[in-house]
Design a protein around this motif. Structure first.
Motif, PDB file in Angstrom:
ATOM      1  N   HIS A   7       0.804  -1.214   0.000  1.00 58.00           N
ATOM      2  CA  HIS A   7       0.000   0.000   0.000  1.00 58.00           C
ATOM      3  C   HIS A   7       0.845   1.275   0.000  1.00 58.00           C
ATOM      4  O   HIS A   7       0.309   2.372  -0.190  1.00 58.00           O
ATOM      5  CB  HIS A   7      -0.902   0.018   1.231  1.00 58.00           C
ATOM      6  CG  HIS A   7      -0.143   0.108   2.524  1.00 58.00           C
ATOM      7  ND1 HIS A   7       0.596  -0.947   3.014  1.00 58.00           N
ATOM      8  CD2 HIS A   7       0.021   1.135   3.404  1.00 58.00           C
ATOM      9  CE1 HIS A   7       1.163  -0.582   4.156  1.00 58.00           C
ATOM     10  NE2 HIS A   7       0.835   0.667   4.407  1.00 58.00           N
ATOM     11  N   LEU A   8       2.144   1.158   0.202  1.00 59.47           N
ATOM     12  CA  LEU A   8       2.993   2.335   0.366  1.00 59.47           C
ATOM     13  C   LEU A   8       3.337   2.972  -0.977  1.00 59.47           C
ATOM     14  O   LEU A   8       3.571   2.267  -1.961  1.00 59.47           O
ATOM     15  CB  LEU A   8       4.292   1.956   1.087  1.00 59.47           C
ATOM     16  CG  LEU A   8       4.163   1.437   2.516  1.00 59.47           C
ATOM     17  CD1 LEU A   8       5.543   1.066   3.059  1.00 59.47           C
ATOM     18  CD2 LEU A   8       3.500   2.466   3.421  1.00 59.47           C
ATOM     19  N   PRO A   9       3.404   4.303  -1.034  1.00 60.77           N
ATOM     20  CA  PRO A   9       3.900   4.973  -2.249  1.00 60.77           C
ATOM     21  C   PRO A   9       5.402   4.751  -2.373  1.00 60.77           C
ATOM     22  O   PRO A   9       6.152   5.006  -1.435  1.00 60.77           O
ATOM     23  CB  PRO A   9       3.563   6.447  -2.002  1.00 60.77           C
ATOM     24  CG  PRO A   9       3.512   6.593  -0.508  1.00 60.77           C
ATOM     25  CD  PRO A   9       3.016   5.272   0.020  1.00 60.77           C
ATOM     26  N   THR A  10       5.851   4.273  -3.492  1.00 64.54           N
ATOM     27  CA  THR A  10       7.266   3.894  -3.644  1.00 64.54           C
ATOM     28  C   THR A  10       8.128   5.018  -4.202  1.00 64.54           C
ATOM     29  O   THR A  10       9.355   4.940  -4.134  1.00 64.54           O
ATOM     30  CB  THR A  10       7.386   2.672  -4.564  1.00 64.54           C
ATOM     31  OG1 THR A  10       6.789   2.974  -5.832  1.00 64.54           O
ATOM     32  CG2 THR A  10       6.683   1.466  -3.957  1.00 64.54           C
TER      33      THR A  10
ATOM     34  N   GLY B  82      10.732   2.849  -2.542  1.00 62.96           N
ATOM     35  CA  GLY B  82      10.877   1.673  -3.392  1.00 62.96           C
ATOM     36  C   GLY B  82      12.297   1.171  -3.513  1.00 62.96           C
ATOM     37  O   GLY B  82      12.515   0.034  -3.940  1.00 62.96           O
ATOM     38  N   ASP B  83      13.280   2.008  -3.135  1.00 61.45           N
ATOM     39  CA  ASP B  83      14.685   1.598  -3.219  1.00 61.45           C
ATOM     40  C   ASP B  83      15.226   1.081  -1.889  1.00 61.45           C
ATOM     41  O   ASP B  83      16.378   0.644  -1.822  1.00 61.45           O
ATOM     42  CB  ASP B  83      15.552   2.778  -3.676  1.00 61.45           C
ATOM     43  CG  ASP B  83      15.259   3.194  -5.111  1.00 61.45           C
ATOM     44  OD1 ASP B  83      14.797   2.328  -5.888  1.00 61.45           O
ATOM     45  OD2 ASP B  83      15.467   4.372  -5.441  1.00 61.45           O
ATOM     46  N   LEU B  84      14.429   1.151  -0.832  1.00 63.86           N
ATOM     47  CA  LEU B  84      14.861   0.644   0.469  1.00 63.86           C
ATOM     48  C   LEU B  84      14.730  -0.874   0.509  1.00 63.86           C
ATOM     49  O   LEU B  84      13.916  -1.460  -0.217  1.00 63.86           O
ATOM     50  CB  LEU B  84      14.010   1.247   1.590  1.00 63.86           C
ATOM     51  CG  LEU B  84      14.058   2.768   1.773  1.00 63.86           C
ATOM     52  CD1 LEU B  84      13.047   3.204   2.831  1.00 63.86           C
ATOM     53  CD2 LEU B  84      15.453   3.231   2.156  1.00 63.86           C
TER      54      LEU B  84
ATOM     55  N   GLN C 109      14.377  -2.247   5.890  1.00 61.45           N
ATOM     56  CA  GLN C 109      14.381  -0.809   6.130  1.00 61.45           C
ATOM     57  C   GLN C 109      12.971  -0.238   6.073  1.00 61.45           C
ATOM     58  O   GLN C 109      12.619   0.645   6.873  1.00 61.45           O
ATOM     59  CB  GLN C 109      15.290  -0.119   5.104  1.00 61.45           C
ATOM     60  CG  GLN C 109      16.774  -0.357   5.334  1.00 61.45           C
ATOM     61  CD  GLN C 109      17.622   0.217   4.220  1.00 61.45           C
ATOM     62  OE1 GLN C 109      17.342   0.023   3.038  1.00 61.45           O
ATOM     63  NE2 GLN C 109      18.669   0.933   4.591  1.00 61.45           N
ATOM     64  N   VAL C 110      12.164  -0.726   5.146  1.00 60.83           N
ATOM     65  CA  VAL C 110      10.767  -0.278   5.087  1.00 60.83           C
ATOM     66  C   VAL C 110      10.044  -0.660   6.382  1.00 60.83           C
ATOM     67  O   VAL C 110       9.251   0.124   6.921  1.00 60.83           O
ATOM     68  CB  VAL C 110      10.050  -0.890   3.868  1.00 60.83           C
ATOM     69  CG1 VAL C 110       8.558  -0.554   3.892  1.00 60.83           C
ATOM     70  CG2 VAL C 110      10.673  -0.397   2.573  1.00 60.83           C
TER      71      VAL C 110
END
Length: 542
Positions: free
Chosen positions: A420-423, A461-463, A467-468
């Motif tokens: 659901h997170l914006p990347t 999106g790069d984590l 880390q997320v």
């Protein structure tokens, strides 16, 4: 079988790891551990051959097959049965061709004249060739393995996950089971598993442990499941983000690895302190000698003999100083031991005293898509409850949490998955979107959650997945609440972070409602009440 030789990986000229060596042979059961963001999943991709190293090489024995399980499932529209068979596409195609030829022979036999013809001979020859190809690709052994894996994981079966369900409709646990089924059906020589127990229920974890124990090839598994590692692995390698390569702990499961790691640390500290004592004593002696020489020279301006002696003493002091400098540059010289910083956190509780009852629900029906997964649930959540919600994968635990959360007062939620997170936005921007703070204050908070200036500006999106997870926990911690709703909170957390989270939750003064299959976590946090979803019913909810 499989070797990494002087393997290095850089991103934007920054080294993730360097000069890494690893050998996997038959019977190896290796646990790959380390803090989030140090490159464990990247190393898996390099070994699997889906990503190229910056330098070094991955060497495979001739004919070696490698099976790799990623953390995320692809193509949410693909049916479960098709996804499982996509792990062995040649075998599946050969079986389909053989079945089609069987059907053709059966229909041809019914309409063919009794004496037969050349067409029948060609059809039989083609069928024999198809059978030979099918058997060369694993044949009936692969079919038996497919049936066993599907049965034990409940995948593409009538009683389990239906084969026609799209991957995107599955819960996190169901996806994990399907992805494992796809991988295990192929029976590779080397298994590369990335957090395989995330979302798996107790039965699934037990079966996977048994399967890996009897697996004939090599296994490399990234896992932060402490009991699973103790049960499965016979060696631990750590990518700690400090040393350039891997730290090796042969003969260790998780418990033995932690003991040995602490012993090595204590021994390193003792050796470093002894070395520092030697260095300080030698440096002080050199400085005293140099001072003595300077003093003699100053005190005897007209005494050539004394001045010659002073210069000779000074040269000896300089020689000793250079020798000490060479010692300090040698490979055997012990650098000051370093540790990575750990999380600093304390959960905030909402202002004022919470009411005795936070939620009192009767006759709740819970749906997941078009399916009703929990019927007529009755439950009560009190302000000091610490509740563990359990049940088989797909039973409806996550759906129950989603239905219940709006009914709870001042609830903060940690979801199971991150889809659901914006990347495209930065970690800092996402945090400030969820937790209103001044920029400097937000940066300081994320610093405490191990996000340096570079990581704070990286796109979500790069984590790494870990880390997320830490970013979501940072948001959760800074959201004052009377009740925490946590769906598989241990997923993707490294050991050090997990222990900090456990300690903070043990001190939390609000209510806890947690879905977890990690019994050790449940014990450490103090989850005393037990709810269980069984066959569409919520049990022990009073």
């Amino acid at each position: 079988m499989l070797r990494a030789v002087s393997l290095s990986k850089h991103y934007d000229l920054e080294p993730l790891f360097e000069d890494l060596d690893l050998t996997l042979g038959p019977g190896d059961r290796v646990g790959l551990v380390g803090p989030n963001g140090t490159g464990k999943s990247t190393l898996m991709r390099l070994l699997a051959g889906v990503e190229e190293p910056t330098s070094g090489a991955v060497v495979r024995s001739p004919g070696l097959t490698v099976g790799w399980q990623a953390q995320e499932a692809p193509d949410p529209g693909m049916p479960v049965a098709q996804f499982v068979l996509s792990g062995a596409p040649q075998w599946a195609a050969a079986r389909e061709r053989m079945h089609a030829l069987e059907a053709g022979l059966a229909s041809g036999a019914a309409s063919r004249p009794a004496d037969g013809d050349r067409t029948a001979d060609r059809a039989m020859a083609e069928y024999a060739s198809a059978v030979e190809e099918f058997e060369s690709l694993g044949g009936w052994a692969t079919l038996a393995r497919l049936d066993q894996v599907r049965s034990r994981l409940g995948v593409a079966t009538e009683a389990g996950i239906a084969g026609d369900r799209p991957m995107g409709s599955l819960s996190g646990g169901e996806q994990s089971r399907v992805m494992l089924a796809r991988l295990l059906v192929t029976d590779p020589d080397v298994l590369l598993l990335d957090e395989p127990t995330n979302h798996l229920d107790a039965e699934g974890r037990a079966w996977l442990g048994e399967h890996l124990a009897s697996f004939r090839g090599a296994v490399l598994v990234i896992s932060h499941d402490r009991r699973f590692l103790d049960r499965v692995v016979n060696r631990v390698v750590e990518l700690d983000g400090i040393a350039p390569g891997l730290q090796d702990y042969p003969g260790c499961g998780y418990t033995a690895y932690r003991v040995e790691k602490q012993r090595r640390w204590e021994r390193l500290l003792l050796d470093f302190e002894a070395q520092e004592k030697y260095r300080r004593a030698l440096a002080e002696d050199i400085e005293r000698t140099k001072e003595y020489a300077r003093g003699v020279e100053v005190a005897n301006p007209r005494n050539p003999s004394a001045r010659r002696l002073a210069r000779k003493v000074a040269r000896k002091a300089l020689s000793r100083e250079r020798r000490l400098a060479r010692q300090m540059q040698a490979a055997s010289w012990i650098a000051q031991p370093q540790t990575r910083p750990t999380l600093a956190m304390r959960f905030e509780v909402g202002d004022g005293e919470a009411p005795e009852t936070l939620a009192d629900v009767r006759g709740l029906d819970v749906a997941a898509g078009e399916r009703v997964v929990v019927r007529d649930a009755s439950l009560r959540v009190r302000r000091e409850d610490r509740i563990l919600l359990s049940g088989a994968n797909g039973a409806g635990k996550t759906s129950l949490l989603r239905a219940l959360t709006p009914l709870l007062r001042d609830a903060a939620v940690l979801p199971q998955t991150h889809e659901h997170l914006p990347t495209g936005i930065s970690a800092l921007e996402l945090f400030r979107r969820e937790v209103p703070m001044y920029l400097e204050e937000a940066e300081a908070v994320l610093e405490g959650f191990l996000f340096d200036a570079h990581d704070r500006e990286r796109a979500v999106g790069d984590l790494s997945v870990g880390q997320v997870r830490r970013l979501l926990i940072a948001t959760l911690v800074n959201t004052p609440s009377r009740v925490l709703v946590l769906d598989e909170p241990t997923n993707h957390l490294d050991f050090d972070s997990l222990e900090v989270v456990e300690a903070a939750l043990a001190q939390y003064r609000g209510a806890l409602l947690v879905v977890s299959h990690d019994e050790e976590f449940a014990q450490r946090v103090g989850l005393q009440r037990r709810w269980q979803v069984v066959d569409g019913r919520l049990e022990a909810a009073a």
